[in-house]
Design a protein around this motif. Structure first.
Motif, PDB file in Angstrom:
ATOM      1  N   LEU A  55      13.978  -1.849 -20.024  1.00 10.61           N
ATOM      2  CA  LEU A  55      14.866  -0.878 -19.389  1.00 10.61           C
ATOM      3  C   LEU A  55      15.328  -1.381 -18.022  1.00 10.61           C
ATOM      4  N   ILE A  56      14.395  -1.894 -17.202  1.00  9.76           N
ATOM      5  CA  ILE A  56      14.778  -2.429 -15.892  1.00  9.76           C
ATOM      6  C   ILE A  56      15.753  -3.589 -16.070  1.00  9.76           C
ATOM      7  N   GLY A  57      15.458  -4.474 -17.058  1.00  7.36           N
ATOM      8  CA  GLY A  57      16.322  -5.633 -17.270  1.00  7.36           C
ATOM      9  C   GLY A  57      17.720  -5.231 -17.676  1.00  7.36           C
ATOM     10  N   ALA A 110      23.968  -9.416   1.433  1.00  3.97           N
ATOM     11  CA  ALA A 110      22.594  -9.845   1.697  1.00  3.97           C
ATOM     12  C   ALA A 110      21.616  -8.721   1.382  1.00  3.97           C
ATOM     13  N   PHE A 111      22.022  -7.485   1.716  1.00  5.16           N
ATOM     14  CA  PHE A 111      21.176  -6.327   1.409  1.00  5.16           C
ATOM     15  C   PHE A 111      21.001  -6.169  -0.096  1.00  5.16           C
ATOM     16  N   ASP A 112      22.104  -6.403  -0.838  1.00  5.89           N
ATOM     17  CA  ASP A 112      22.040  -6.296  -2.299  1.00  5.89           C
ATOM     18  C   ASP A 112      21.025  -7.292  -2.858  1.00  5.89           C
ATOM     19  N   VAL A 113      21.125  -8.549  -2.380  1.00  9.05           N
ATOM     20  CA  VAL A 113      20.180  -9.567  -2.851  1.00  9.05           C
ATOM     21  C   VAL A 113      18.760  -9.204  -2.426  1.00  9.05           C
ATOM     22  N   LEU A 114      18.615  -8.688  -1.216  1.00  5.89           N
ATOM     23  CA  LEU A 114      17.275  -8.300  -0.733  1.00  5.89           C
ATOM     24  C   LEU A 114      16.656  -7.245  -1.629  1.00  5.89           C
ATOM     25  N   THR A 115      17.454  -6.262  -2.068  1.00 11.30           N
ATOM     26  CA  THR A 115      16.868  -5.222  -2.913  1.00 11.30           C
ATOM     27  C   THR A 115      16.436  -5.799  -4.259  1.00 11.30           C
ATOM     28  N   VAL A 116      17.261  -6.713  -4.815  1.00 15.05           N
ATOM     29  CA  VAL A 116      16.870  -7.276  -6.114  1.00 15.05           C
ATOM     30  C   VAL A 116      15.599  -8.098  -5.968  1.00 15.05           C
ATOM     31  N   VAL A 117      15.505  -8.865  -4.865  1.00 12.71           N
ATOM     32  CA  VAL A 117      14.299  -9.647  -4.635  1.00 12.71           C
ATOM     33  C   VAL A 117      13.100  -8.724  -4.442  1.00 12.71           C
ATOM     34  N   SER A 118      13.334  -7.582  -3.776  1.00 12.96           N
ATOM     35  CA  SER A 118      12.237  -6.623  -3.606  1.00 12.96           C
ATOM     36  C   SER A 118      11.771  -6.076  -4.950  1.00 12.96           C
ATOM     37  N   ILE A 119      12.740  -5.862  -5.866  1.00 14.50           N
ATOM     38  CA  ILE A 119      12.356  -5.363  -7.194  1.00 14.50           C
ATOM     39  C   ILE A 119      11.431  -6.364  -7.868  1.00 14.50           C
ATOM     40  N   THR A 120      11.778  -7.667  -7.786  1.00 10.74           N
ATOM     41  CA  THR A 120      10.887  -8.654  -8.396  1.00 10.74           C
ATOM     42  C   THR A 120       9.539  -8.673  -7.687  1.00 10.74           C
ATOM     43  N   PHE A 121       9.543  -8.430  -6.375  1.00 13.83           N
ATOM     44  CA  PHE A 121       8.260  -8.342  -5.664  1.00 13.83           C
ATOM     45  C   PHE A 121       7.411  -7.204  -6.198  1.00 13.83           C
ATOM     46  N   ILE A 122       8.069  -6.061  -6.442  1.00 14.66           N
ATOM     47  CA  ILE A 122       7.318  -4.909  -6.955  1.00 14.66           C
ATOM     48  C   ILE A 122       6.733  -5.243  -8.319  1.00 14.66           C
ATOM     49  N   VAL A 123       7.549  -5.930  -9.166  1.00 17.33           N
ATOM     50  CA  VAL A 123       7.048  -6.292 -10.493  1.00 17.33           C
ATOM     51  C   VAL A 123       5.875  -7.254 -10.367  1.00 17.33           C
ATOM     52  N   LEU A 124       5.993  -8.220  -9.436  1.00 22.25           N
ATOM     53  CA  LEU A 124       4.897  -9.180  -9.262  1.00 22.25           C
ATOM     54  C   LEU A 124       3.638  -8.492  -8.762  1.00 22.25           C
ATOM     55  N   SER A 125       3.822  -7.510  -7.850  1.00 24.39           N
ATOM     56  CA  SER A 125       2.619  -6.833  -7.356  1.00 24.39           C
ATOM     57  C   SER A 125       2.021  -5.955  -8.442  1.00 24.39           C
ATOM     58  N   ALA A 126       2.877  -5.434  -9.350  1.00 27.02           N
ATOM     59  CA  ALA A 126       2.325  -4.719 -10.504  1.00 27.02           C
ATOM     60  C   ALA A 126       1.461  -5.650 -11.340  1.00 27.02           C
ATOM     61  N   LEU A 142      12.049   0.679 -11.100  1.00 30.37           N
ATOM     62  CA  LEU A 142      13.222   1.236 -11.781  1.00 30.37           C
ATOM     63  C   LEU A 142      14.001   2.172 -10.861  1.00 30.37           C
ATOM     64  N   VAL A 143      13.273   3.074 -10.191  1.00 32.74           N
ATOM     65  CA  VAL A 143      13.938   4.022  -9.295  1.00 32.74           C
ATOM     66  C   VAL A 143      14.574   3.274  -8.123  1.00 32.74           C
ATOM     67  N   TYR A 144      13.895   2.234  -7.659  1.00 29.31           N
ATOM     68  CA  TYR A 144      14.435   1.434  -6.555  1.00 29.31           C
ATOM     69  C   TYR A 144      15.733   0.757  -6.971  1.00 29.31           C
ATOM     70  N   ALA A 145      15.766   0.212  -8.218  1.00 28.12           N
ATOM     71  CA  ALA A 145      16.987  -0.424  -8.713  1.00 28.12           C
ATOM     72  C   ALA A 145      18.124   0.580  -8.753  1.00 28.12           C
ATOM     73  N   LEU A 146      17.833   1.784  -9.254  1.00 28.29           N
ATOM     74  CA  LEU A 146      18.844   2.842  -9.352  1.00 28.29           C
ATOM     75  C   LEU A 146      19.398   3.193  -7.983  1.00 28.29           C
ATOM     76  N   GLY A 157       0.640  -0.619 -14.221  1.00 19.50           N
ATOM     77  CA  GLY A 157       1.955  -0.448 -14.813  1.00 19.50           C
ATOM     78  C   GLY A 157       2.803   0.606 -14.128  1.00 19.50           C
ATOM     79  N   ILE A 158       2.162   1.499 -13.385  1.00 23.02           N
ATOM     80  CA  ILE A 158       2.901   2.599 -12.764  1.00 23.02           C
ATOM     81  C   ILE A 158       3.895   2.075 -11.722  1.00 23.02           C
ATOM     82  N   TYR A 159       3.635   0.870 -11.179  1.00 22.50           N
ATOM     83  CA  TYR A 159       4.550   0.314 -10.187  1.00 22.50           C
ATOM     84  C   TYR A 159       5.932   0.047 -10.774  1.00 22.50           C
ATOM     85  N   LEU A 160       5.998  -0.155 -12.107  1.00 18.64           N
ATOM     86  CA  LEU A 160       7.292  -0.443 -12.715  1.00 18.64           C
ATOM     87  C   LEU A 160       8.248   0.733 -12.577  1.00 18.64           C
ATOM     88  N   ASP A 161       7.713   1.955 -12.569  1.00 18.96           N
ATOM     89  CA  ASP A 161       8.572   3.120 -12.346  1.00 18.96           C
ATOM     90  C   ASP A 161       9.194   3.058 -10.966  1.00 18.96           C
TER      91      ASP A 161
END
Lengths: 172, 86, 132
Positions: free
Chosen positions: C68-70, B36-52, B65-69, B58-62
């Motif tokens: 890159l993210i994808g 569930a935590f794994d899915v939550l982080t991926v959903v959070s990444i999409t949230f970050i992209v949407l808020s960008a 990326l770091v969050y995904a890593l 565009g700086i939010y995309l960095d």
């Protein structure tokens, strides 16, 4: 002669690793400005010199035209399967009775390289109703949402064969 | 029009986040919580992209990326720990 | 021209978010851990890639970073699911009573690990309760 064939793939590995790292650096930075490029070349060089043996699986890709063609076909097939997988999962999740018959079956792969096996395992995970659980040599254990066949050869033909034909050309 | 679509996508993502959060709270095993935590982080990444997208930054995309890593490394580390053989 | 690209991007965003929602629903409804991992891995990968593609349609100048993210998610997402599934199976997490065959447990119990023989009743009954 023999020493040359020993040396040559090593140098090629280093060159491929260096190019991959530098490409990632440029994509991360998004610029080709001189200062960031110099730092990128330095860092990539250091990583290449220090960690080349540990990162050898990056460079197992075969650089032949057939391999590139197979790579493109592989990604087309892969995305088709991924979309199919999602629609099948959506049908299962949205139906009230939850029609599943899970089980873990065993399949065999012909791939030898580490990167090839990793790509195969990832592909299996993202295709309809299957999840790689364990790789043990040439055996892969796969969890299926709907078990169709527990026979090894039949399951191999259903789950693995589609990807393996492309990955065999790409990685061997 | 596009703003409406972005907002609708954010709404659907938010509901997905809630479902994953429910699974995270309920468990029953630790592994259920980790997935569930794994899915939550991926959903959070999409949230970050949407808020960008919404903030046009565009700086939010960095950050994404770091969050995904970090989340990938975190899940792998937790899984290896739970497996009991480092 | 502007509106067509924007509309495609917006629709891709909504499609991706819909797949994420299905993934969340699957995570909630599926009866045992391994089926939940399946639901999580597939839908989040496609959903995120669709959302990144939609963002690339709306802001083409972010393309490289989105790519890159994808790529990163495409490689790491199934990988972490696999590592988690393997760890769970080695720790003997119960499968749901619907499970028809488990060749991995069979091959393990043939070798050396007697404690991982499936003890069906106790936890799998709980699994049915959890489903509702």
């Amino acid at each position: 002669m023999s020493s040359k064939t020993e040396l040559k793939p090593k140098m090629r590995d280093r060159a491929v690793l260096f190019a991959t790292l530098l490409l990632f650096w440029i994509m991360l930075n998004g610029t080709l400005a001189a200062d960031s490029l110099i730092i990128g070349i330095l860092v990539s060089l250091i990583i290449t010199v220090l960690f080349c043996s540990g990162l050898s699986f990056f460079t197992e890709f075969r650089a032949t035209p057939q391999a590139f063609a197979a790579g493109i076909l592989y990604y087309i097939y892969f995305f088709k399967e991924l979309i199919k997988a999602n629609f099948r999962l959506a049908a299962i999740v949205l139906s009230p009775s939850l029609p599943i018959k899970p089980g873990i079956v065993k399949v065999r792969t012909k791939l030898k390289s580490r990167m090839g096996r990793l790509m195969l395992a990832n592909s299996i995970t993202l295709t309809p109703g299957t999840l790689t659980m364990e790789i043990d040599g040439e055996w892969i254990y796969v969890h299926c949402v709907t078990v169709e066949s527990t026979d090894i050869d039949e399951a191999t033909a259903q789950i693995v064969a589609g990807f393996e034909s492309y990955l065999e050309v790409m990685y061997g | 029009m596009v703003e409406t679509l972005i907002a609708f996508a954010a709404l659907l993502t938010g509901i997905a986040f809630l479902f994953a959060l429910l699974r995270f709270i309920k468990g029953p095993s630790t592994f259920d919580r980790v997935i569930a935590f794994d899915v939550l982080t991926v959903v959070s990444i999409t949230f970050i992209v949407l808020s960008a997208l919404i903030e046009e930054r565009g700086i939010y995309l960095d950050v994404a990326l770091v969050y995904a890593l970090l989340s990938f490394l975190g899940v792998i580390a937790i899984a290896r720990y739970l497996e009991g053989r480092f | 021209m502007e509106s067509l690209l924007d509309m495609t991007g917006g629709l891709l965003l909504v499609a991706g978010a819909a797949f994420l929602l299905l993934g969340g629903l699957g995570l909630w409804r599926m009866p045992d851990l391994f089926n939940r991992i399946q639901a999580g891995a597939k839908t989040t990968t496609l959903g995120t890639i669709l959302i990144l593609a939609g963002t690339a349609f709306l802001h083409p100048e972010w393309g490289f970073k989105l790519l890159l993210i994808g790529l990163f998610l495409l490689f790491t997402n199934p990988l972490s699911s696999q590592v988690l599934a393997r760890a769970a199976h080695r720790r003997g997490i119960e499968t749901s009573p619907k499970t028809s065959v488990d060749l991995l447990a069979d091959s393990l119990s043939e070798q050396d690990m007697p404690e991982k023989l499936p003890s069906e009743k106790t936890l799998s009954d709980k699994g049915i309760e959890e489903k509702s």
